[in-house]
Design a protein around this motif. Structure first.
Motif, PDB file in Angstrom:
ATOM      1  N   LEU A 219     107.141  31.685  35.059  1.00 35.75           N
ATOM      2  CA  LEU A 219     107.786  32.250  36.246  1.00 35.75           C
ATOM      3  C   LEU A 219     108.544  33.536  35.939  1.00 35.75           C
ATOM      4  O   LEU A 219     108.551  34.480  36.731  1.00 35.75           O
ATOM      5  CB  LEU A 219     108.735  31.211  36.860  1.00 35.75           C
ATOM      6  CG  LEU A 219     108.059  30.070  37.632  1.00 35.75           C
ATOM      7  CD1 LEU A 219     109.076  28.991  37.970  1.00 35.75           C
ATOM      8  CD2 LEU A 219     107.412  30.608  38.900  1.00 35.75           C
ATOM      9  N   GLN A 220     109.218  33.581  34.777  1.00 33.62           N
ATOM     10  CA  GLN A 220     109.999  34.771  34.429  1.00 33.62           C
ATOM     11  C   GLN A 220     109.105  36.002  34.311  1.00 33.62           C
ATOM     12  O   GLN A 220     109.448  37.095  34.774  1.00 33.62           O
ATOM     13  CB  GLN A 220     110.749  34.549  33.112  1.00 33.62           C
ATOM     14  CG  GLN A 220     111.612  35.735  32.696  1.00 33.62           C
ATOM     15  CD  GLN A 220     112.309  35.502  31.359  1.00 33.62           C
ATOM     16  OE1 GLN A 220     112.116  34.460  30.739  1.00 33.62           O
ATOM     17  NE2 GLN A 220     113.115  36.454  30.934  1.00 33.62           N
ATOM     18  N   LEU A 221     107.941  35.812  33.701  1.00 37.25           N
ATOM     19  CA  LEU A 221     107.027  36.938  33.542  1.00 37.25           C
ATOM     20  C   LEU A 221     106.342  37.289  34.861  1.00 37.25           C
ATOM     21  O   LEU A 221     105.970  38.437  35.089  1.00 37.25           O
ATOM     22  CB  LEU A 221     105.977  36.616  32.477  1.00 37.25           C
ATOM     23  CG  LEU A 221     105.142  37.799  31.972  1.00 37.25           C
ATOM     24  CD1 LEU A 221     106.041  38.862  31.364  1.00 37.25           C
ATOM     25  CD2 LEU A 221     104.124  37.336  30.943  1.00 37.25           C
ATOM     26  N   GLN A 222     106.200  36.300  35.734  1.00 37.82           N
ATOM     27  CA  GLN A 222     105.616  36.571  37.044  1.00 37.82           C
ATOM     28  C   GLN A 222     106.441  37.599  37.809  1.00 37.82           C
ATOM     29  O   GLN A 222     105.906  38.474  38.489  1.00 37.82           O
ATOM     30  CB  GLN A 222     105.512  35.280  37.855  1.00 37.82           C
ATOM     31  CG  GLN A 222     104.474  34.297  37.349  1.00 37.82           C
ATOM     32  CD  GLN A 222     104.458  33.021  38.163  1.00 37.82           C
ATOM     33  OE1 GLN A 222     104.779  33.018  39.352  1.00 37.82           O
ATOM     34  NE2 GLN A 222     104.094  31.912  37.530  1.00 37.82           N
ATOM     35  N   ALA A 223     107.780  37.506  37.700  1.00 40.06           N
ATOM     36  CA  ALA A 223     108.664  38.458  38.380  1.00 40.06           C
ATOM     37  C   ALA A 223     108.446  39.874  37.849  1.00 40.06           C
ATOM     38  O   ALA A 223     108.426  40.848  38.614  1.00 40.06           O
ATOM     39  CB  ALA A 223     110.116  38.035  38.201  1.00 40.06           C
ATOM     40  N   LYS A 224     108.266  40.009  36.541  1.00 44.38           N
ATOM     41  CA  LYS A 224     108.060  41.335  35.950  1.00 44.38           C
ATOM     42  C   LYS A 224     106.681  41.890  36.304  1.00 44.38           C
ATOM     43  O   LYS A 224     106.530  43.091  36.522  1.00 44.38           O
ATOM     44  CB  LYS A 224     108.230  41.252  34.440  1.00 44.38           C
ATOM     45  CG  LYS A 224     109.654  40.890  34.023  1.00 44.38           C
ATOM     46  CD  LYS A 224     109.852  41.006  32.531  1.00 44.38           C
ATOM     47  CE  LYS A 224     111.315  40.733  32.165  1.00 44.38           C
ATOM     48  NZ  LYS A 224     111.566  40.892  30.729  1.00 44.38           N
ATOM     49  N   LEU A 225     105.680  40.992  36.378  1.00 43.19           N
ATOM     50  CA  LEU A 225     104.350  41.437  36.779  1.00 43.19           C
ATOM     51  C   LEU A 225     104.377  41.933  38.226  1.00 43.19           C
ATOM     52  O   LEU A 225     103.745  42.946  38.555  1.00 43.19           O
ATOM     53  CB  LEU A 225     103.348  40.292  36.630  1.00 43.19           C
ATOM     54  CG  LEU A 225     101.928  40.564  37.150  1.00 43.19           C
ATOM     55  CD1 LEU A 225     101.310  41.746  36.424  1.00 43.19           C
ATOM     56  CD2 LEU A 225     101.054  39.325  36.994  1.00 43.19           C
ATOM     57  N   LEU A 226     105.111  41.236  39.070  1.00 48.01           N
ATOM     58  CA  LEU A 226     105.220  41.658  40.470  1.00 48.01           C
ATOM     59  C   LEU A 226     105.834  43.054  40.568  1.00 48.01           C
ATOM     60  O   LEU A 226     105.387  43.879  41.370  1.00 48.01           O
ATOM     61  CB  LEU A 226     106.069  40.652  41.248  1.00 48.01           C
ATOM     62  CG  LEU A 226     106.277  40.960  42.734  1.00 48.01           C
ATOM     63  CD1 LEU A 226     104.942  40.945  43.467  1.00 48.01           C
ATOM     64  CD2 LEU A 226     107.247  39.963  43.349  1.00 48.01           C
TER      65      LEU A 226
ATOM     66  N   ASP B 281     105.391  35.302  46.425  1.00 51.31           N
ATOM     67  CA  ASP B 281     105.251  36.748  46.625  1.00 51.31           C
ATOM     68  C   ASP B 281     104.195  37.339  45.689  1.00 51.31           C
ATOM     69  O   ASP B 281     103.432  38.226  46.083  1.00 51.31           O
ATOM     70  CB  ASP B 281     106.593  37.464  46.463  1.00 51.31           C
ATOM     71  CG  ASP B 281     107.345  37.036  45.216  1.00 51.31           C
ATOM     72  OD1 ASP B 281     106.795  36.250  44.412  1.00 51.31           O
ATOM     73  OD2 ASP B 281     108.498  37.469  45.041  1.00 51.31           O
ATOM     74  N   LEU B 282     104.127  36.835  44.452  1.00 50.68           N
ATOM     75  CA  LEU B 282     103.098  37.323  43.540  1.00 50.68           C
ATOM     76  C   LEU B 282     101.713  36.855  43.993  1.00 50.68           C
ATOM     77  O   LEU B 282     100.732  37.608  43.909  1.00 50.68           O
ATOM     78  CB  LEU B 282     103.384  36.834  42.111  1.00 50.68           C
ATOM     79  CG  LEU B 282     102.344  37.223  41.055  1.00 50.68           C
ATOM     80  CD1 LEU B 282     102.201  38.737  40.958  1.00 50.68           C
ATOM     81  CD2 LEU B 282     102.720  36.648  39.685  1.00 50.68           C
ATOM     82  N   TYR B 283     101.644  35.624  44.466  1.00 48.88           N
ATOM     83  CA  TYR B 283     100.359  35.088  44.929  1.00 48.88           C
ATOM     84  C   TYR B 283      99.790  35.954  46.050  1.00 48.88           C
ATOM     85  O   TYR B 283      98.618  36.339  46.031  1.00 48.88           O
ATOM     86  CB  TYR B 283     100.529  33.647  45.403  1.00 48.88           C
ATOM     87  CG  TYR B 283      99.305  33.096  46.103  1.00 48.88           C
ATOM     88  CD1 TYR B 283      98.135  32.820  45.396  1.00 48.88           C
ATOM     89  CD2 TYR B 283      99.319  32.867  47.482  1.00 48.88           C
ATOM     90  CE1 TYR B 283      97.007  32.326  46.036  1.00 48.88           C
ATOM     91  CE2 TYR B 283      98.201  32.374  48.132  1.00 48.88           C
ATOM     92  CZ  TYR B 283      97.054  32.102  47.404  1.00 48.88           C
ATOM     93  OH  TYR B 283      95.935  31.614  48.038  1.00 48.88           O
ATOM     94  N   TYR B 284     100.624  36.294  47.028  1.00 48.99           N
ATOM     95  CA  TYR B 284     100.141  37.095  48.147  1.00 48.99           C
ATOM     96  C   TYR B 284      99.870  38.538  47.729  1.00 48.99           C
ATOM     97  O   TYR B 284      99.020  39.204  48.325  1.00 48.99           O
ATOM     98  CB  TYR B 284     101.146  37.040  49.303  1.00 48.99           C
ATOM     99  CG  TYR B 284     101.245  35.667  49.916  1.00 48.99           C
ATOM    100  CD1 TYR B 284     100.126  35.059  50.485  1.00 48.99           C
ATOM    101  CD2 TYR B 284     102.445  34.957  49.900  1.00 48.99           C
ATOM    102  CE1 TYR B 284     100.206  33.785  51.032  1.00 48.99           C
ATOM    103  CE2 TYR B 284     102.526  33.689  50.454  1.00 48.99           C
ATOM    104  CZ  TYR B 284     101.410  33.101  51.010  1.00 48.99           C
ATOM    105  OH  TYR B 284     101.476  31.843  51.543  1.00 48.99           O
TER     106      TYR B 284
END
Length: 467
Positions: free
Chosen positions: A260-267, A310-313
Motif C-alpha cells: 500500500l505504501q508504494l501504491q501511494a508513490k506510484l499514484l 484511487d490507484l485502481y481507477y
C-alpha cells in the motif's frame, strides 16, 4: 622570499625552454587571443616563411581550430587534444599564462606531435574500450526492446481476434493499461505487443514482476537510490526502473502484490509524472507509459482494503482481459503447432506433429496453467517421445489426470429409468457440454468427445440438440 621567486622563475624558464626544444612547435597569445610569439618550427609546420606574417593576428584567423582563445577566456588548461589544420592533425597541449596577481594575461600552446602515429597505441586502446562500451550499451538496449508484436499472439478464436483488435486500438494511445488474466495466459506478451505497436516502440520497454522483489527493496527498485543514501550504499547513483524506462513503457506484472505504501508513490508518479530517488530531495521528471497486469481480482482487493481504489481507477483506463485457454479450445491446435515448430528449431531435431487423437487429449484438459502449461507439456512429450508424431497414448502420461474439461455428469438415478435411456441421457448431456465449451463449434467438440464430426452431427440430430 625573493630568492624563492628567483628560483621559481628560473625553473619556469628552464621548463619552457625544455618544452620548446622537445616539441614540434610553440605559440603564445595575449589576453585578446592575438599571436605575440611563435617559434620557427611552428612557422614551418604552418607553412609560413616569416613570423611577421602571423604576429598580431587573432589566433583563430591563422589556426581556425585553435582553442587558445577558449583557454584565455576560461583560464583552464587543455592538457591533451588533437587539432586539425588543413589536411594534417597535431597533438597539442594548451596552458593559460597568469600575472603575479593571478589574472590571465594570455596562453601558450605546444605541438607535442605533428603525426598521430606516435599515439597509435593509445588511440587503439581507446578505440577498443570505446567499442566495448558501445557493444555493452547496444546489448543493454536490445534487452530493453520488445521481442513480440501483435502478430506473435497465436490463435484463431473469436476471443483472440477480439483481443488483437483491442490491443491495436489501445496502442494508439498513451493512457495506462490494465491487463487481467490468469497466470500463464501471456499478459507480458500482450504488453510487449502494445508497446511495439505504439509511438514509443523505439524507446525502452522495462518489465518488473512486483511479486518477485522483496518488499524492502521495491522502492529502490522503482525510483533508484541517490549516492550515499544510506550506510553501505554505492557512491554512485543507482537508476530505478522509472528512469530506465523514461520515454518508453514500464510493465508492472502482478500489480496486485504491490504494498500500500508504494501504491501511494506510484499514484503520484502517474498523476505528476515525477518522482524522488531514495535518499534524495531532488525531483526528477519522467515520461513513462504504465501497463499493469494481475491474475488477482483487483476489485475484490479494493473492497477488502488491500489495494487503493484511487490507484485502481487510475490504472483501469484501458482494460484488456485475456481469456483462459479452456475458454478458447480451438486455439490449442495453432498454439501446439507453433510450440512444436519452435522446439524443433531450437533442438535441431525433426518436427513432431500431433495426430487427431492426440489433439483430442489436449482439448479435453482444462489447462489451469493455460498457455504456459501447454507449452511445458508439449516440451516434455517431445523430449520423451521417440516417434515422429504425438498420439493420444504419447500425450496422456504428460496431461494430469482429474483436470479434464467436464463434459458429462452422471444423472441421478430415477425409478423406472432403463439402462439405454440412462446412457442416452448421459450422452446428450456430454454433447451439450462440449458444444457449450466450444461455443457451438462442431469440429473441436467432436475432438473433445473422441468421435468424428459426422458422428457428432448424427447424435445432435438423434438427441434433437439442434432445437
Amino acid at each position: 622570499m625573493s630568492a624563492y621567486r628567483d628560483i621559481q622563475s628560473t625553473l619556469v624558464d628552464s621548463l619552457f625552454d625544455v618544452l620548446e626544444e622537445m616539441c614540434e612547435g610553440a605559440i603564445s597569445v595575449d589576453e585578446k587571443a592575438r599571436i605575440v610569439w611563435i617559434n620557427s618550427k611552428y612557422l614551418t609546420l604552418l607553412g609560413f616563411d616569416n613570423e611577421d606574417d602571423v604576429l598580431g593576428q587573432n589566433i583563430e584567423q591563422v589556426i581556425p581550430e585553435s582553442m587558445l582563445a577558449h583557454v584565455v577566456e576560461t583560464g583552464r588548461p587543455i592538457l591533451l587534444d588533437i587539432m586539425h589544420f588543413n589536411d594534417r592533425h597535431f597533438v597539442v597541449s594548451r596552458l593559460p599564462l597568469h600575472s603575479d596577481s593571478g589574472e590571465v594575461i594570455g596562453a601558450v600552446g605546444f605541438v607535442l606531435y605533428d603525426n598521430l602515429d606516435y599515439l597509435k597505441p593509445l588511440i587503439s586502446k581507446f578505440e577498443m574500450l570505446q567499442q566495448r562500451l558501445s557493444n555493452a550499451e547496444a546489448k543493454l538496449a536490445a534487452e530493453r526492446r520488445t521481442r513480440y508484436s501483435i502478430a506473435n499472439i497465436i490463435g484463431r478464436s473469436a476471443h483472440i481476434n477480439d483481443l488483437k483488435e483491442k490491443a491495436r486500438a489501445i496502442a494508439r494511445h498513451t493512457s495506462p493499461v490494465l491487463i487481467l488474466g490468469e497466470t500463464g495466459t501471456g499478459k507480458e506478451l500482450l504488453a510487449q505487443s502494445i508497446h511495439s505497436a505504439s509511438v514509443r516502440r523505439h524507446e525502452p520497454f522495462v518489465a518488473v514482476n512486483v511479486a518477485a522483489i522483496p518488499e524492502s527493496l521495491l522502492e529502490a527498485e522503482f525510483f533508484g537510490v541517490s549516492p550515499g543514501a544510506y550506510t553501505g550504499a554505492d557512491k554512485r547513483a543507482a537508476l530505478g526502473k522509472f528512469a530506465l524506462a523514461n520515454g518508453g513503457t514500464l510493465f508492472l506484472d502482478e500489480i496486485g502484490d504491490m504494498p500500500l505504501q508504494l501504491q501511494a508513490k506510484l499514484l503520484r508518479v502517474l498523476e505528476e509524472q515525477e518522482f524522488e530517488p531514495v535518499g534524495s530531495n531532488r525531483v526528477e521528471k519522467v515520461d513513462v507509459r504504465i501497463i499493469a497486469a494481475t491474475s488477482q481480482g483487483l476489485e475484490e482487493k479494493v473492497k477488502q482494503g488491500g489495494f487503493r481504489s484511487d490507484l485502481y481507477y487510475r490504472l483501469n483506463v484501458l482494460l484488456l482481459e485475456v481469456p483462459p485457454l479452456r475458454e478458447r479450445l480451438e486455439d490449442i491446435k495453432p498454439l501446439s503447432e507453433y510450440f512444436l515448430e519452435t522446439l524443433a528449431s531450437r533442438s535441431g531435431e525433426a518436427l513432431k506433429v500431433i495426430d487427431r487423437d492426440g489433439l483430442a487429449v489436449l482439448e479435453s484438459h482444462s489447462w489451469p496453467g493455460n498457455v504456459r502449461e501447454l507449452k511445458n507439456t508439449l516440451e516434455r512429450a517431445c523430449l520423451m517421445s521417440t516417434s515422429e508424431s504425438l498420439s493420444a497414448s504419447g500425450l496422456r502420461p504428460f496431461v494430469p489426470a482429474g483436470q479434464g474439461v467436464a463434459v458429462s455428469t452422471v444423472l441421478p438415478l430415477e425409478p423406472g429409468l432403463s439402462l439405454p435411456a440412462r446412457i442416452a441421457s448421459i450422452e446428450r448431456q456430454a454433447i451439450s457440454r462440449a458444444l457449450e465449451l466450444t461455443g457451438g463449434k462442431k469440429a473441436p467438440a467432436a475432438r473433445m468427445l473422441g468421435i468424428s464430426r459426422s458422428q457428432l452431427y448424427d447424435k445432435i440430430r438423434d438427441h434433437r440438440l439442434s432445437e
